[in-house]
Design an enzyme around this catalytic site. Sequence first.
Site, PDB file in Angstrom:
ATOM      1  N   TYR A 168      -1.135  -1.651 -12.082  1.00 44.22           N
ATOM      2  CA  TYR A 168      -2.570  -1.549 -12.357  1.00 44.22           C
ATOM      3  C   TYR A 168      -2.820  -0.908 -13.724  1.00 44.22           C
ATOM      4  CZ  TYR A 168      -2.304  -2.566  -7.430  1.00 44.22           C
ATOM      5  OH  TYR A 168      -1.981  -3.153  -6.229  1.00 44.22           O
ATOM      6  N   CYS A 177     -16.065   4.267 -26.747  1.00 46.76           N
ATOM      7  CA  CYS A 177     -17.340   4.978 -26.760  1.00 46.76           C
ATOM      8  C   CYS A 177     -17.904   5.134 -25.355  1.00 46.76           C
ATOM      9  CB  CYS A 177     -18.317   4.265 -27.685  1.00 46.76           C
ATOM     10  SG  CYS A 177     -17.698   4.262 -29.362  1.00 46.76           S
ATOM     11  N   GLY A 194       0.764  -1.241   0.000  1.00 42.45           N
ATOM     12  CA  GLY A 194       0.000   0.000   0.000  1.00 42.45           C
ATOM     13  C   GLY A 194       0.792   1.285   0.000  1.00 42.45           C
ATOM     14  N   GLU A 219       3.842  -6.824   1.463  1.00 36.67           N
ATOM     15  CA  GLU A 219       3.176  -7.119   0.186  1.00 36.67           C
ATOM     16  C   GLU A 219       3.116  -5.895  -0.718  1.00 36.67           C
ATOM     17  OE1 GLU A 219      -0.713  -8.256   1.553  1.00 36.67           O
ATOM     18  OE2 GLU A 219      -0.070 -10.216   2.258  1.00 36.67           O
ATOM     19  N   ARG A 244      -7.130   3.482 -14.928  1.00 38.60           N
ATOM     20  CA  ARG A 244      -7.029   4.219 -13.653  1.00 38.60           C
ATOM     21  C   ARG A 244      -7.629   5.630 -13.704  1.00 38.60           C
ATOM     22  NH1 ARG A 244      -2.937   5.515 -11.363  1.00 38.60           N
ATOM     23  NH2 ARG A 244      -3.627   5.107  -9.246  1.00 38.60           N
ATOM     24  N   ARG A 248       2.400  -1.646  -6.091  1.00 37.07           N
ATOM     25  CA  ARG A 248       2.618  -0.392  -6.817  1.00 37.07           C
ATOM     26  C   ARG A 248       4.033   0.184  -6.610  1.00 37.07           C
ATOM     27  NH1 ARG A 248      -1.773   2.907  -7.859  1.00 37.07           N
ATOM     28  NH2 ARG A 248      -2.843   1.836  -6.184  1.00 37.07           N
TER      29      ARG A 248
HETATM   30  C1  LIG Z   1      -3.549  -4.974  -3.636  1.00 33.42           C
HETATM   31  C2  LIG Z   1      -2.935  -5.615  -2.469  1.00 33.42           C
HETATM   32  C3  LIG Z   1      -1.602  -5.350  -2.135  1.00 33.42           C
HETATM   33  C4  LIG Z   1      -0.720  -4.398  -2.893  1.00 33.42           C
HETATM   34  O1  LIG Z   1      -1.130  -3.066  -2.814  1.00 33.42           O
HETATM   35  P1  LIG Z   1      -0.175  -1.925  -3.406  1.00 33.42           P
HETATM   36  O2  LIG Z   1      -0.889  -0.681  -3.110  1.00 33.42           O
HETATM   37  O3  LIG Z   1      -0.027  -2.177  -4.857  1.00 33.42           O
HETATM   38  O4  LIG Z   1       1.136  -2.024  -2.677  1.00 33.42           O
HETATM   39  C5  LIG Z   1      -1.074  -6.027  -1.049  1.00 33.42           C
HETATM   40  N1  LIG Z   1      -1.800  -6.901  -0.318  1.00 33.42           N
HETATM   41  C6  LIG Z   1      -3.082  -7.169  -0.612  1.00 33.42           C
HETATM   42  C7  LIG Z   1      -3.838  -8.142   0.212  1.00 33.42           C
HETATM   43  C8  LIG Z   1      -3.696  -6.544  -1.690  1.00 33.42           C
HETATM   44  O5  LIG Z   1      -4.982  -6.805  -1.973  1.00 33.42           O
END
Ligand SMILES: *Cc1c(COP(=O)(O)O)cnc(C)c1O
Length: 428
Positions: free
Chosen positions: A372, A343, A239, A274, A313, A277
Site C-alpha cells: 500500500y 500543500c 489481513g 489472500e 498511509r 501486506r
Molecule cells: C485487501 C484485501 C486482501 C489483502 O489484505 P492484506 O491486509 O493486505 O492481507 C485480501 N482479500 C481481499 C478481498 C482484500 O480486499
Amino acid sequence: MNHFQRRDGELFAEEVPLAALAAAHGTPLYVYSTATLTRHWKVLEGSLRGLRHLTCYAVKANSSLAVLSLLARLGAGFDIVSGGELYRVRKAGGDPRKVVFSGVGKRDDEVAFALEAGVRVLDVESAEELARVSIVARRLGKRAPVALRVNPDVDPRTHPYISTGLKGNKFGVPVEEALRLYALAARDRALRIRGVAMHIGSQVTELAPFLDAIARMRGLVDELRRQGIAVGHLDIGGGLGIPYEESEEPPHPDAYGAAVKKALRGFGGEVLLEPGRLLVGNAGVLVTRVLYRKRNGRKRFVVVDAGMNDLVRPAMYGAFHAIEPVGPPAAAEITCDVVGPICESGDFLARGRRLPEPEAGDLLCVRSAGAYGFAMSSQYNARPRAAEVLVDRDRVLLARRREAYPDLVRGESARPRPRRFGPRRGLR
Ligand SMILES: *Cc1c(COP(=O)(O)O)cnc(C)c1O
C-alpha cells in the site's frame, strides 16, 4: 526478518547500498528485496504444509509487474479487485486459473474479461451482482464460477478504514442472506458454485478474529452441504498484520498457519488465502532525501522529497512507519515532524518522531513501505510518481522508471474548439 540491514553504518538492500541506488535512480525511490519477499512466501507456505490450499497474493497491496512476476514464479495465485489487476497479473505471467476476483463493484466488462480469461472464481458480494454475473456469463455462453463473500460480522480490531468484516461495512453479504443466494445460484445454469469466501480486514494483529470468523464460515458450509450444495473451497481472505514498530508483535505466520490448520480440520475441501501486506509490506522501503530543516514556533520540521502522494498511509490512516538515516546515524537526536512538499497539512510521514539529527541532503529510509505504498501513490500536486527497483543480491532491476513531466499530461487534451458532441460523430 528482512534484508535491509546496516553494514559499517550504511543501510543496504541485500548486497547493494541504498545510497548507491538513490544516486543511480534518484529519490523518492521504492526499493524491494527479492530475498525478503521470497522468504515471507516460504515462511507462510511452510506454516501451511499439510493443508490443501492455494495462496492468492492480494495484488492491490503492490501490483508492480516485477513483484507479481516473482510471486508467480514462486507458485502464487492472485486475488484481484479489478480488470486492471487481472491485466497486470497476465502481463506478469500469472495463471488466470489461480485468480480470485474479489471486490464489491465489478462492472460487466470486468466480469466478462474475467470469464474470458478463465479465472478460478468470482467472489460475489450482493444479490444484484449475482444476477449480473449470471447475465454476463449467459451472454458469453459460459458458466461463471462463483463464491459468495460472506460478512462474518466479527470485529478485527484494526483501523476502521481497513476493517471489512463487520455488519455495517459495505463488504460481503450477511450469513442469513447467503443461504438464500446460494439456493438461487444452485438453480442457475449460468453459475457454478465453487465455495465460500470471507475477508475480515487488514493489519489484524490477533488470531481470535480470524478463528471466530472461520468458525462461523464452517457453520455456513455445514448448512450448505446439508442442503446438498457442494462447497469446494473456503477462502479465508488475507489481513494478517505485520510489525511496523519494534514494539508491535502480530502473530507469527507459523502461529497463524497452525491455528488455521486446526480451525479447518475435517473441512474436506481446498483452502484459499489472500495475504497482501504480510508478503510485501516489509519487503520494501521508500528512500527519500532531506531538503530542508525548519522551525515554526517550538516545532521542528524535516522537509523531505517524498510526500503523501508517494506514501499516503500516514496521512490516510495515521499509520506509523519507522524512519532512519541511510548513512551512519548522527549522535545527536531531535524530535521532529517529517513532512513532504505537498500543500496539505496532512502531508507527513511521521509526527513527533525522535530521529538522529539529519542534515539537508541526507537520505532517509522509510521502512515497511512495500505494501500500500507505491500502489496507492498518485500524481497529486503534479508530481511524477517515484521509481521502483527490485534488488536481488547484487543485481538491480529498474522495475518502473521514474515518471517524467510528459507522463503527467499523457492522454490529456486542451483543444480550444472541441468537436461537436452527438450521434453523428458517435459518442466519444
Ligand atoms: C485487501 C484485501 C486482501 C489483502 O489484505 P492484506 O491486509 O493486505 O492481507 C485480501 N482479500 C481481499 C478481498 C482484500 O480486499
